[in-house]
Design a protein around this motif. Sequence first.
Motif, PDB file in Angstrom:
ATOM      1  N   VAL A   6      -6.780   1.055  -2.257  1.00  0.00           N
ATOM      2  CA  VAL A   6      -5.890   1.378  -1.145  1.00  0.00           C
ATOM      3  C   VAL A   6      -5.433   0.082  -0.495  1.00  0.00           C
ATOM      4  CG1 VAL A   6      -5.683   2.501   1.109  1.00  0.00           C
ATOM      5  CG2 VAL A   6      -6.961   3.614  -0.733  1.00  0.00           C
ATOM      6  N   VAL A   7      -4.142  -0.034  -0.282  1.00  0.00           N
ATOM      7  CA  VAL A   7      -3.550  -1.179   0.402  1.00  0.00           C
ATOM      8  C   VAL A   7      -3.029  -0.681   1.742  1.00  0.00           C
ATOM      9  CG1 VAL A   7      -1.794  -2.982   0.339  1.00  0.00           C
ATOM     10  CG2 VAL A   7      -2.885  -2.227  -1.793  1.00  0.00           C
ATOM     11  N   VAL A   8      -3.494  -1.296   2.823  1.00  0.00           N
ATOM     12  CA  VAL A   8      -3.030  -0.916   4.161  1.00  0.00           C
ATOM     13  C   VAL A   8      -2.039  -1.970   4.623  1.00  0.00           C
ATOM     14  CG1 VAL A   8      -3.692  -0.177   6.457  1.00  0.00           C
ATOM     15  CG2 VAL A   8      -5.331  -0.030   4.591  1.00  0.00           C
ATOM     16  N   GLY A   9      -0.792  -1.593   4.726  1.00  0.00           N
ATOM     17  CA  GLY A   9       0.275  -2.531   5.063  1.00  0.00           C
ATOM     18  C   GLY A   9       1.320  -2.510   3.968  1.00  0.00           C
ATOM     19  N   ALA A  10       2.550  -2.148   4.320  1.00  0.00           N
ATOM     20  CA  ALA A  10       3.593  -1.971   3.314  1.00  0.00           C
ATOM     21  C   ALA A  10       4.712  -2.988   3.482  1.00  0.00           C
ATOM     22  CB  ALA A  10       4.151  -0.553   3.383  1.00  0.00           C
ATOM     23  N   SER A  11       4.359  -4.190   3.931  1.00  0.00           N
ATOM     24  CA  SER A  11       5.347  -5.256   3.998  1.00  0.00           C
ATOM     25  C   SER A  11       5.120  -6.194   2.812  1.00  0.00           C
ATOM     26  CB  SER A  11       5.244  -5.995   5.332  1.00  0.00           C
ATOM     27  OG  SER A  11       6.371  -6.824   5.533  1.00  0.00           O
ATOM     28  N   LEU A  12       5.483  -7.459   2.957  1.00  0.00           N
ATOM     29  CA  LEU A  12       5.440  -8.389   1.835  1.00  0.00           C
ATOM     30  C   LEU A  12       4.047  -8.505   1.220  1.00  0.00           C
ATOM     31  CD1 LEU A  12       6.613 -10.669   0.061  1.00  0.00           C
ATOM     32  CD2 LEU A  12       6.178 -12.232   1.968  1.00  0.00           C
ATOM     33  N   ALA A  13       3.035  -8.810   2.040  1.00  0.00           N
ATOM     34  CA  ALA A  13       1.689  -9.013   1.505  1.00  0.00           C
ATOM     35  C   ALA A  13       1.173  -7.740   0.843  1.00  0.00           C
ATOM     36  CB  ALA A  13       0.745  -9.472   2.608  1.00  0.00           C
ATOM     37  N   GLY A  14       1.410  -6.593   1.471  1.00  0.00           N
ATOM     38  CA  GLY A  14       0.940  -5.340   0.905  1.00  0.00           C
ATOM     39  C   GLY A  14       1.619  -5.002  -0.403  1.00  0.00           C
ATOM     40  N   LEU A  30      -3.612   4.263  -6.836  1.00  0.00           N
ATOM     41  CA  LEU A  30      -3.172   3.167  -5.972  1.00  0.00           C
ATOM     42  C   LEU A  30      -2.393   3.781  -4.817  1.00  0.00           C
ATOM     43  CD1 LEU A  30      -2.668   0.157  -5.313  1.00  0.00           C
ATOM     44  CD2 LEU A  30      -0.691   0.246  -6.852  1.00  0.00           C
ATOM     45  N   VAL A  31      -2.874   3.557  -3.601  1.00  0.00           N
ATOM     46  CA  VAL A  31      -2.249   4.123  -2.411  1.00  0.00           C
ATOM     47  C   VAL A  31      -1.803   2.983  -1.499  1.00  0.00           C
ATOM     48  CG1 VAL A  31      -2.511   5.670  -0.430  1.00  0.00           C
ATOM     49  CG2 VAL A  31      -3.770   6.132  -2.553  1.00  0.00           C
ATOM     50  N   VAL A  32      -0.568   3.046  -1.007  1.00  0.00           N
ATOM     51  CA  VAL A  32      -0.052   2.051  -0.060  1.00  0.00           C
ATOM     52  C   VAL A  32       0.267   2.768   1.250  1.00  0.00           C
ATOM     53  CG1 VAL A  32       1.668   0.281   0.400  1.00  0.00           C
ATOM     54  CG2 VAL A  32       0.929   0.708  -1.953  1.00  0.00           C
ATOM     55  N   VAL A  33      -0.374   2.312   2.323  1.00  0.00           N
ATOM     56  CA  VAL A  33      -0.211   2.909   3.644  1.00  0.00           C
ATOM     57  C   VAL A  33       0.605   1.951   4.511  1.00  0.00           C
ATOM     58  CG1 VAL A  33      -1.422   3.688   5.722  1.00  0.00           C
ATOM     59  CG2 VAL A  33      -2.400   4.126   3.445  1.00  0.00           C
ATOM     60  N   GLY A  34       1.582   2.467   5.250  1.00  0.00           N
ATOM     61  CA  GLY A  34       2.381   1.613   6.122  1.00  0.00           C
ATOM     62  C   GLY A  34       2.710   2.306   7.427  1.00  0.00           C
ATOM     63  N   ASP A  35       2.669   1.568   8.532  1.00  0.00           N
ATOM     64  CA  ASP A  35       2.984   2.190   9.818  1.00  0.00           C
ATOM     65  C   ASP A  35       4.476   2.393  10.017  1.00  0.00           C
ATOM     66  OD1 ASP A  35       3.558  -0.504  10.093  1.00  0.00           O
ATOM     67  OD2 ASP A  35       2.814  -0.651  12.149  1.00  0.00           O
ATOM     68  N   GLU A  36       5.319   1.548   9.393  1.00  0.00           N
ATOM     69  CA  GLU A  36       6.762   1.745   9.484  1.00  0.00           C
ATOM     70  C   GLU A  36       7.216   2.836   8.524  1.00  0.00           C
ATOM     71  OE1 GLU A  36       9.547  -1.600   9.910  1.00  0.00           O
ATOM     72  OE2 GLU A  36       7.814  -2.898   9.534  1.00  0.00           O
ATOM     73  N   ARG A  37       8.312   3.495   8.889  1.00  0.00           N
ATOM     74  CA  ARG A  37       8.855   4.526   8.005  1.00  0.00           C
ATOM     75  C   ARG A  37       9.665   3.927   6.864  1.00  0.00           C
ATOM     76  NH1 ARG A  37      12.399   4.116  12.259  1.00  0.00           N
ATOM     77  NH2 ARG A  37      14.632   4.177  11.763  1.00  0.00           N
ATOM     78  N   HIS A  38       9.963   2.634   6.980  1.00  0.00           N
ATOM     79  CA  HIS A  38      10.811   1.978   5.987  1.00  0.00           C
ATOM     80  C   HIS A  38      10.000   1.527   4.776  1.00  0.00           C
ATOM     81  CE1 HIS A  38      13.893   1.935   9.040  1.00  0.00           C
ATOM     82  NE2 HIS A  38      13.153   1.179   9.845  1.00  0.00           N
ATOM     83  N   ALA A  39      10.654   1.548   3.611  1.00  0.00           N
ATOM     84  CA  ALA A  39      10.082   0.924   2.428  1.00  0.00           C
ATOM     85  C   ALA A  39      10.028  -0.591   2.640  1.00  0.00           C
ATOM     86  CB  ALA A  39      10.927   1.274   1.203  1.00  0.00           C
ATOM     87  N   PRO A  40       9.240  -1.321   1.849  1.00  0.00           N
ATOM     88  CA  PRO A  40       9.072  -2.756   2.073  1.00  0.00           C
ATOM     89  C   PRO A  40      10.401  -3.526   2.074  1.00  0.00           C
ATOM     90  CG  PRO A  40       7.424  -1.971   0.530  1.00  0.00           C
ATOM     91  CD  PRO A  40       8.385  -0.831   0.749  1.00  0.00           C
ATOM     92  N   TYR A  41      10.488  -4.482   2.994  1.00  0.00           N
ATOM     93  CA  TYR A  41      11.672  -5.331   3.102  1.00  0.00           C
ATOM     94  C   TYR A  41      11.230  -6.726   3.517  1.00  0.00           C
ATOM     95  CZ  TYR A  41      11.081  -4.315   8.083  1.00  0.00           C
ATOM     96  OH  TYR A  41      10.557  -4.179   9.345  1.00  0.00           O
ATOM     97  N   THR A  42      12.104  -7.703   3.298  1.00  0.00           N
ATOM     98  CA  THR A  42      11.784  -9.080   3.661  1.00  0.00           C
ATOM     99  C   THR A  42      12.253  -9.367   5.086  1.00  0.00           C
ATOM    100  OG1 THR A  42      11.931 -11.381   2.930  1.00  0.00           O
ATOM    101  CG2 THR A  42      13.937 -10.061   2.716  1.00  0.00           C
ATOM    102  N   ARG A  43      11.506 -10.197   5.806  1.00  0.00           N
ATOM    103  CA  ARG A  43      11.762 -10.403   7.226  1.00  0.00           C
ATOM    104  C   ARG A  43      12.564 -11.665   7.594  1.00  0.00           C
ATOM    105  NH1 ARG A  43       8.522  -6.688  10.178  1.00  0.00           N
ATOM    106  NH2 ARG A  43       7.005  -5.683   8.799  1.00  0.00           N
ATOM    107  N   PRO A  44      12.551 -12.744   6.811  1.00  0.00           N
ATOM    108  CA  PRO A  44      13.301 -13.931   7.245  1.00  0.00           C
ATOM    109  C   PRO A  44      14.754 -13.682   7.612  1.00  0.00           C
ATOM    110  CG  PRO A  44      11.826 -14.544   5.477  1.00  0.00           C
ATOM    111  CD  PRO A  44      11.727 -13.044   5.617  1.00  0.00           C
ATOM    112  N   PRO A  45      15.487 -12.784   6.938  1.00  0.00           N
ATOM    113  CA  PRO A  45      16.887 -12.578   7.344  1.00  0.00           C
ATOM    114  C   PRO A  45      17.057 -11.909   8.705  1.00  0.00           C
ATOM    115  CG  PRO A  45      16.533 -11.853   5.065  1.00  0.00           C
ATOM    116  CD  PRO A  45      15.192 -12.073   5.671  1.00  0.00           C
TER     117      PRO A  45
END
Length: 386
Positions: A6-14, A30-45
């Motif tokens: 199980v991976v907790v966190g659905a951003s870059l590292a997760g 394999l389970v990925v848990v994320g607090d945001e409703r969005h699928a993973p995205y990159t943050r620098p932009p």
Amino acid sequence: MPERVVVVGASLAGLRAAQAVRSAGHAGALVVVGDERHAPYTRPPLSKQLLAGEQEHADCAFPVPETLDAEWRLGAAAVALDRERKVLALADGAEVGYDRLIVATGARARRWPDQVDGVHTLRDVDDALALRAALDARPGRVAIVGAGFVGCEVAATARKAGIDVTLIDVAPRPLLPLGAELGERAAELHRAHGVDLRLGTAVAAVDAGGVTLDGGARVDADVVLVALGAIPNTEWLASSGLALDERGGIVCDGTLTSVTDDDILAAGDVVSWPHPLAAGEVVRVEHWTVAAEHGALAGRNALADAGERTAHVAPPYFWSDQYDVKIQAVGFPARAATLEVVEEDGPRLVAEARDADGRLVGAIAFNNAKKLAAYRRELASAGVAA
């Protein structure tokens, strides 16, 4: 090999952790848990291209191959961890069991005490879109509290759009990790582009109509952004018995394994781990590249027994685009005893960071990616050797 990861966190590292779990041969659940409703995205932009309207949310999304074959639990934050039962509790009331757990819950924007509605922070895509809408309304002035990387990047984006900006910080210069000389050069860069810098200035209060400085002076603004860094999202682990340091980081060994529990690893902004280039001292680094590297390593290590895991020794690397200057740094320049500009040619420069014994511990470059890459290789070799 664990049956259920199980991976907790659905951003870059997760995401990188989940991909590494599969790439390393995991055929189980394999389970990925994320607090945001969005699928993973990159943050620098978020503080640059997306904020400027040059990109949209879809442009920031990470590609997620179908071969990842993960169960996604998005929009449901982790709220508790029962290590004895090996169960993760979610905000929606569900429980998720695991054999190995990778925590990559990232960090959230630090808010002003008693922050009111209408004052912006910038950490996720919804924050960025809300701030963009405010800037699109063509405000007369933007006030930014905090002259770190997010504050400076937003200032640059707003000035490029022709918006007046006041940038306020209690520190004597922006971008403190760059040191005194390069921090002052960063200040000159912003002044040259018309930013009103209020440095060495404490703030007494913040509201949607502006900022009140210590002493009572007022900076009126149509848009106010608080950019005071981030806080790791680890409060949900408080009752788990997992070791956390005073900054909220999960205390790990060099392999990103929790020092409390061999079945729990961590990646990205939440990790406090000993780095050889920091003389083995525990560090916590909030940079894109570190999150990506951590995720990939934690994913591989999660499939190995504790004694067979690999340590993270790569030097931290970060970059920031402000106006026509790309600032890049590698290693730990903020921990150096000396920081010396060793090469300069117009807008291009390189500075070396050395410890009290004269050893190279970091480097900073302005518009000189080639030289910075060479320092990155040198410091990577030093980290492996250590």
